[in-house]
Design a protein around this motif. Structure first.
Motif, PDB file in Angstrom:
ATOM      1  N   UNK A 103       2.698  14.750   4.623  1.00  0.00           N
ATOM      2  CA  UNK A 103       3.502  13.775   5.354  1.00  0.00           C
ATOM      3  C   UNK A 103       2.636  12.552   5.693  1.00  0.00           C
ATOM      4  N   UNK A 104       2.861  11.886   6.823  1.00  0.00           N
ATOM      5  CA  UNK A 104       2.094  10.675   7.144  1.00  0.00           C
ATOM      6  C   UNK A 104       0.931  11.055   8.061  1.00  0.00           C
ATOM      7  N   UNK A 105      -0.076  11.696   7.471  1.00  0.00           N
ATOM      8  CA  UNK A 105      -1.217  12.179   8.223  1.00  0.00           C
ATOM      9  C   UNK A 105      -2.513  11.931   7.465  1.00  0.00           C
ATOM     10  N   UNK A 106      -3.616  11.854   8.210  1.00  0.00           N
ATOM     11  CA  UNK A 106      -4.994  11.788   7.734  1.00  0.00           C
ATOM     12  C   UNK A 106      -5.424  10.398   7.270  1.00  0.00           C
ATOM     13  N   UNK A 107      -6.686  10.116   7.506  1.00  0.00           N
ATOM     14  CA  UNK A 107      -7.339   8.953   6.924  1.00  0.00           C
ATOM     15  C   UNK A 107      -7.854   9.341   5.545  1.00  0.00           C
ATOM     16  N   UNK A 108      -8.326   8.379   4.782  1.00  0.00           N
ATOM     17  CA  UNK A 108      -8.867   8.685   3.457  1.00  0.00           C
ATOM     18  C   UNK A 108     -10.034   9.651   3.550  1.00  0.00           C
ATOM     19  N   UNK A 109     -10.927   9.433   4.484  1.00  0.00           N
ATOM     20  CA  UNK A 109     -12.079  10.325   4.640  1.00  0.00           C
ATOM     21  C   UNK A 109     -11.626  11.743   4.988  1.00  0.00           C
ATOM     22  N   UNK A 110     -10.648  11.853   5.866  1.00  0.00           N
ATOM     23  CA  UNK A 110     -10.129  13.170   6.239  1.00  0.00           C
ATOM     24  C   UNK A 110      -9.422  13.844   5.063  1.00  0.00           C
ATOM     25  N   UNK A 111      -8.709  13.052   4.280  1.00  0.00           N
ATOM     26  CA  UNK A 111      -8.014  13.584   3.108  1.00  0.00           C
ATOM     27  C   UNK A 111      -9.014  14.139   2.095  1.00  0.00           C
ATOM     28  N   UNK A 112     -10.065  13.381   1.839  1.00  0.00           N
ATOM     29  CA  UNK A 112     -11.087  13.828   0.901  1.00  0.00           C
ATOM     30  C   UNK A 112     -11.758  15.112   1.398  1.00  0.00           C
ATOM     31  N   UNK A 134      -3.916  33.020 -10.356  1.00  0.00           N
ATOM     32  CA  UNK A 134      -3.494  33.870 -11.461  1.00  0.00           C
ATOM     33  C   UNK A 134      -2.613  33.073 -12.412  1.00  0.00           C
ATOM     34  N   UNK A 135      -2.360  33.638 -13.581  1.00  0.00           N
ATOM     35  CA  UNK A 135      -1.473  32.982 -14.538  1.00  0.00           C
ATOM     36  C   UNK A 135      -0.124  32.713 -13.881  1.00  0.00           C
ATOM     37  N   UNK A 136       0.378  31.482 -14.059  1.00  0.00           N
ATOM     38  CA  UNK A 136       1.681  31.146 -13.512  1.00  0.00           C
ATOM     39  C   UNK A 136       1.657  30.702 -12.069  1.00  0.00           C
ATOM     40  N   UNK A 137       0.462  30.620 -11.468  1.00  0.00           N
ATOM     41  CA  UNK A 137       0.347  30.137 -10.094  1.00  0.00           C
ATOM     42  C   UNK A 137      -0.182  28.708 -10.086  1.00  0.00           C
ATOM     43  N   UNK A 138       0.358  27.883  -9.194  1.00  0.00           N
ATOM     44  CA  UNK A 138      -0.080  26.503  -9.069  1.00  0.00           C
ATOM     45  C   UNK A 138      -0.229  26.124  -7.601  1.00  0.00           C
ATOM     46  N   UNK A 139      -1.165  25.206  -7.359  1.00  0.00           N
ATOM     47  CA  UNK A 139      -1.320  24.587  -6.047  1.00  0.00           C
ATOM     48  C   UNK A 139      -1.062  23.098  -6.213  1.00  0.00           C
ATOM     49  N   UNK A 140      -0.193  22.553  -5.382  1.00  0.00           N
ATOM     50  CA  UNK A 140       0.172  21.140  -5.448  1.00  0.00           C
ATOM     51  C   UNK A 140      -0.161  20.492  -4.111  1.00  0.00           C
ATOM     52  N   UNK A 141      -0.810  19.341  -4.166  1.00  0.00           N
ATOM     53  CA  UNK A 141      -1.157  18.602  -2.951  1.00  0.00           C
ATOM     54  C   UNK A 141      -0.364  17.306  -2.930  1.00  0.00           C
ATOM     55  N   UNK A 142       0.507  17.167  -1.934  1.00  0.00           N
ATOM     56  CA  UNK A 142       1.351  15.967  -1.814  1.00  0.00           C
ATOM     57  C   UNK A 142       0.758  15.066  -0.744  1.00  0.00           C
ATOM     58  N   UNK A 143      -0.036  14.108  -1.178  1.00  0.00           N
ATOM     59  CA  UNK A 143      -0.723  13.214  -0.253  1.00  0.00           C
ATOM     60  C   UNK A 143       0.101  11.954  -0.005  1.00  0.00           C
ATOM     61  N   UNK A 144      -0.234  11.188   1.032  1.00  0.00           N
ATOM     62  CA  UNK A 144       0.349   9.847   1.160  1.00  0.00           C
ATOM     63  C   UNK A 144      -0.001   8.998  -0.064  1.00  0.00           C
ATOM     64  N   UNK A 145       0.824   8.014  -0.352  1.00  0.00           N
ATOM     65  CA  UNK A 145       0.628   7.175  -1.539  1.00  0.00           C
ATOM     66  C   UNK A 145      -0.798   6.635  -1.703  1.00  0.00           C
ATOM     67  N   UNK A 146      -1.450   6.128  -0.636  1.00  0.00           N
ATOM     68  CA  UNK A 146      -2.765   5.504  -0.848  1.00  0.00           C
ATOM     69  C   UNK A 146      -3.843   6.467  -1.344  1.00  0.00           C
ATOM     70  N   UNK A 147      -3.608   7.774  -1.199  1.00  0.00           N
ATOM     71  CA  UNK A 147      -4.646   8.751  -1.533  1.00  0.00           C
ATOM     72  C   UNK A 147      -4.420   9.457  -2.866  1.00  0.00           C
ATOM     73  N   UNK A 148      -3.367   9.098  -3.572  1.00  0.00           N
ATOM     74  CA  UNK A 148      -3.019   9.833  -4.788  1.00  0.00           C
ATOM     75  C   UNK A 148      -4.121   9.762  -5.848  1.00  0.00           C
ATOM     76  N   UNK A 149      -4.670   8.584  -6.079  1.00  0.00           N
ATOM     77  CA  UNK A 149      -5.718   8.453  -7.094  1.00  0.00           C
ATOM     78  C   UNK A 149      -6.965   9.238  -6.712  1.00  0.00           C
TER      79      UNK A 149
END
Length: 253
Positions: free
Chosen positions: A11-20, A34-49
């Motif tokens: 959501x709308x949380x964390x600074x860039x340093x905190x996100x990293x 395991x096979x078929x398992x995924x972890x997804x991180x949905x960051x604020x837009x500025x931190x996607x790259x």
């Protein structure tokens, strides 16, 4: 076999340093997916790259945006298009979260447009659906969720649906401290799967990942994920604490 996915919605949380720092803490936990398992991180837009760069050598880890625009491009100040997200390597995009529906008046019709644009640009939508407390009290939650599916998703072809993840979020259990019981979660997940089966067939329903998105935490994730139709979680507050998020991911096993 359908994918089991745990996605963290910051959501709308964390600074860039905190996100990293948070991403590094998660990676340093040594998760073995395991096979078929995924972890997804949905960051604020500025931190996607930055998130994409940190996760690039970690199989099974992906990046999600928390939203995208309902228009392809143009004079829409402050909006971010699906094409822009695709151009920086974003994998998933969360669409239809209850907060977007409530605070920004996103309708089922608008979300259908967003779904189409996301898919056209190679993004995998995590489509959120779920009922508010008054609907649950009236015991009309099935009809409510069926309408969301019908108006936002069920115009898709079966082939397109293969790239959509559904997240059931009982709105009454988000940020309230309340959590749907495992039985309540399983009942709705099974109902959603039955609706997909009625529209697209049993095989399509069985391969669709349906996450639970209502205040899951380390103490209840195992019970929720053990339900036969619950394929992981869309995690809010607990995704901001590395130890909690890692514990939830481990509950997939």
């Amino acid at each position: 076999m359908r994918k089991k996915i745990v996605a963290g919605n910051w959501k709308m949380n964390l600074t860039l340093a905190q996100a990293e720092q948070l991403i590094n803490d998660i990676l340093q936990a040594g998760l073995r997916l395991q096979d078929g398992q995924e972890v997804v991180v949905a960051t604020p837009f500025p931190y996607l790259l930055k998130a994409k760069a940190l996760l690039k050598n970690n199989p099974g880890f992906y990046v999600a945006a928390q939203n995208c625009a309902s228009e392809k491009s143009g004079a829409y100040t402050g909006e971010v298009s699906a094409e822009m997200l695709q151009s920086i390597g974003v994998d998933y995009v969360i669409l239809g979260h209850s907060e977007r529906r409530e605070y920004f008046q996103e309708s089922n019709a608008i979300l259908a447009k967003k779904i189409d644009l996301a898919l056209a640009n190679g993004l995998k939508p995590i489509f959120c659906c779920g009922e508010p407390l008054e609907v649950r009290k009236a015991e009309t939650q099935n009809e409510y969720v069926a309408k969301q599916l019908e108006e936002s998703l069920f115009h898709l072809t079966e082939e397109q649906l293969k790239n959509v993840v559904i997240a059931y979020e009982p709105i009454w259990a988000i940020g309230t401290g309340l959590t749907a019981s495992a039985a309540q979660a399983q009942d709705m997940h099974a109902y959603i799967r039955s609706q997909i089966a009625a529209k697209y067939g049993r095989e399509a329903a069985l391969r669709t990942t349906i996450q639970y998105g209502g205040s899951a935490k380390p103490s209840n994730a195992g019970e929720l994920f053990a339900c036969p139709d619950v394929d992981g979680g869309l995690i809010g507050g607990a995704s901001l604490v590395a130890a909690d998020f890692v514990a939830i991911v481990k509950s997939l096993a």
